[in-house]
Enzyme design. Structure first.
Site, short mmCIF file in Angstrom:
data_model
loop_
_atom_site.label_atom_id
_atom_site.label_comp_id
_atom_site.label_asym_id
_atom_site.label_seq_id
_atom_site.Cartn_x
_atom_site.Cartn_y
_atom_site.Cartn_z
N ASP A 206 0.84 -1.20 0.00
CA ASP A 206 0.00 0.00 0.00
C ASP A 206 0.88 1.25 0.00
OD1 ASP A 206 -2.70 1.23 0.40
OD2 ASP A 206 -1.77 1.93 2.26
N GLU A 273 1.94 -0.20 -5.04
CA GLU A 273 1.00 0.86 -5.44
C GLU A 273 1.77 2.17 -5.47
OE1 GLU A 273 -3.16 3.00 -4.01
OE2 GLU A 273 -1.79 2.18 -2.52
#
Length: 541
Positions: A206, A273
């Site tokens: 993330d 990401e």
């Protein structure tokens, strides 16, 4: 534990990864929220799609203010989703079906209820005093600089126990870890080792460009780019160029440490990401040798039209030669409006398979978000049922992410569409019921069955998995892709519009027709007749 062997399979090259948002996949406990046993129960469904791996959004212990992205214990499964034994059983069941399992790792920040933060905030001289980003107030009492939170307002929160501000790039209850502290890096690597030892096949990282901050805490400059309709334009966050709070060069050295750890194990993968600013440059540096295996940015997730040029230009900008990193393509996930609605195709569910084909034909891996195989549109969630703190903060200019996170519709006529015996945590809408799995299963030409057909056919075509790529310069709305391996080329020409397109094409260019992929496009007298949302596949030896 599966340790590294001399030759790794590099299964991630050309992989199709199915993203599961566990809260919304299947509830087996009867509390209205999905769980790990629900994922295990539907693994045969996932396997039938022909995907190579699943990415499971956060399921570790959390107060759930940001639905798992605020971690209070990295090593424990949240009781909402089950137990560590449930996860181990899920891992085993997935591996039995040949499905890899990637877990979401939120390493840039924790919950303010994490023991690390609780200790750190108590004073400036304890063992974890430097584990988070702390700064003194200015002479006038304000925060140390102009950095803004993605979720609104200043990214600094005053903490009276220490008499200092702490940094939070998201909710104030999500304090940022201080990666300039070596002990923090070691601690998060230990977290990753725990899950690798347990058997996970890798991590979706993330916001991995957020790990480091500028140690001098310099102000961000104004953003020179003012794009109307961009994802953050409703939010003052977009008015800054995020030069000093994210995307710092120190990130790369830590990613190399994480990659070295991952490479101690067999066939593991890091999927990163990346943020939206300077996305192409970040991609090239973050997927360079000994860093991330694959990464995705917001290039197509934020696109508002399904233009062939957007796919083609982005692929060219990222590069697609052997020395270029491997992208992971996505047009849907839990943070963005579903593509069927974002592209204005909510009345054309038949468009879903060709959009899936578009991202899985490009060189790289691809992520398919749960429900995309059903052509689900964005769900309408009334204000009084919005759960997303991001949506509540910016409503009505932005309605948040709940519309992409509503439960999977498994059975049209079941009271809760087969998702749960209780009222679901987010509403089940009628348009989703009408596209339920059980209903589409019975229809040979449904988006679900066509997507299954295509993905399973694609995985048998080595050219489409690892072949070199040439992008054909075709007029809108045609996307042309040529993938070549071992002297054999597959030509794909996709129609991304709701009108038939006639395309003149010599057989030496378009190739001889391939079958089994589930699309239809007649070739007559040098002319391809590609129906709306149709595609042609040909082979050139």
């Amino acid at each position: 534990m599966r340790r590294k062997t001399e030759q790794q399979t590099e299964w991630w090259k050309g992989a199709v990864i199915y993203q599961i948002y566990p809260r919304s996949f299947l509830d087996t406990s009867g509390n209205g929220t999905g769980d790990l046993r629900g994922i295990e129960q539907k693994l045969d469904y996932v396997a039938d799609l022909g995907v190579d791996a699943i990415w499971i959004s956060p399921f570790v212990a959390s107060p759930m203010l940001d639905f798992g992205y605020d971690v209070s214990d990295y090593l424990a499964v949240d009781p909402l989703f089950g137990t560590l034994d449930d996860f181990s059983q899920l891992l085993e069941a997935a591996h039995e079906r040949g499905i890899k399992v990637l877990m979401d790792q939120v390493l840039s920040h924790t919950s303010d209820r994490h023991p690390w933060f609780i200790e750190s905030r108590e004073g400036r001289d304890n063992e974890k005093a430097d584990w988070y980003v702390w700064a003194d107030a200015t002479e006038t009492g304000g925060p140390p600089n102009n950095w803004l939170s993605v979720f609104g307002g200043s990214s600094w929160q005053w903490e009276p126990r220490r008499g200092q501000y702490y940094l939070h790039n998201f909710l104030r209850q999500q304090p940022d870890l201080n990666y300039h502290c070596p002990e923090v890096q070691d601690a998060v690597l230990d977290v990753c080792r725990f899950w690798l030892d347990l058997g996970v096949d890798g991590f979706r990282l993330d916001v991995c460009a957020f790990y480091f901050h500028d140690a001098k805490l310099r102000d961000n400059p104004p953003n020179p780019v003012k794009q109307q309709g961009a994802h953050f334009m409703f939010n003052p966050y977009s008015l800054q160029a995020h030069k000093y709070d994210i995307g710092r060069p120190e990130n790369l050295a830590f990613l190399e440490r994480l990659r070295a750890l991952t490479d101690e194990y067999e066939d593991r993968v890091l999927l990163g990401e990346l943020n939206q600013e300077e996305g192409e440059q970040l991609h090239k540096s973050y997927t360079a040798k000994d860093r991330l295996h694959i990464a995705y940015g917001y290039w197509l997730l934020g696109a508002e039209t399904p233009s062939a040029a957007a796919f083609r230009d982005t692929a060219r900008a990222l590069g697609h030669d052997d020395m270029d990193g491997w992208p992971c393509w996505a047009i849907d996930n839990h943070d963005f409006t579903r593509s069927q609605s974002r592209f204005g195709l909510q009345d054309y569910p038949e468009s879903g398979p060709v959009l899936t084909a578009a991202i899985t034909l490009l060189r790289g891996a691809a992520c398919i978000y749960q429900g995309a195989e059903l052509s689900l549109p964005e769900a309408e969630v009334p204000y009084d049922q919005i759960a997303d703190p991001y949506g509540r903060e910016f409503y009505p200019a932005y309605r948040g992410r709940d519309g992409a996170r509503t439960p999977m519709p498994w059975a049209k006529d079941d009271p809760n569409a087969g998702f749960s015996k209780a009222r679901p945590w987010l509403p089940m809408t009628q348009p989703h019921r009408d596209l339920a799995v059980e209903k589409q299963d019975r229809e040979p030409g449904s988006p679900l069955n066509r997507t299954r057909t295509f993905i399973n056919w694609r995985r048998e075509q080595p050219q489409l998995l690892r072949g070199s790529m040439d992008l054909l310069d075709l007029p809108e709305p045609l996307l042309g892709i040529k993938r070549t391996l071992d002297g054999r080329s597959i030509i794909a020409i996709l129609n991304l519009s709701d009108d038939e397109v006639i395309h003149e094409c010599d057989e030496t260019v378009c190739g001889q027709a391939l079958s089994g992929h589930g699309f239809f496009a007649p070739y007559r007298d040098g002319r391809l007749e590609i129906p709306a949302f149709g595609a042609w596949f040909g082979v050139v030896e």
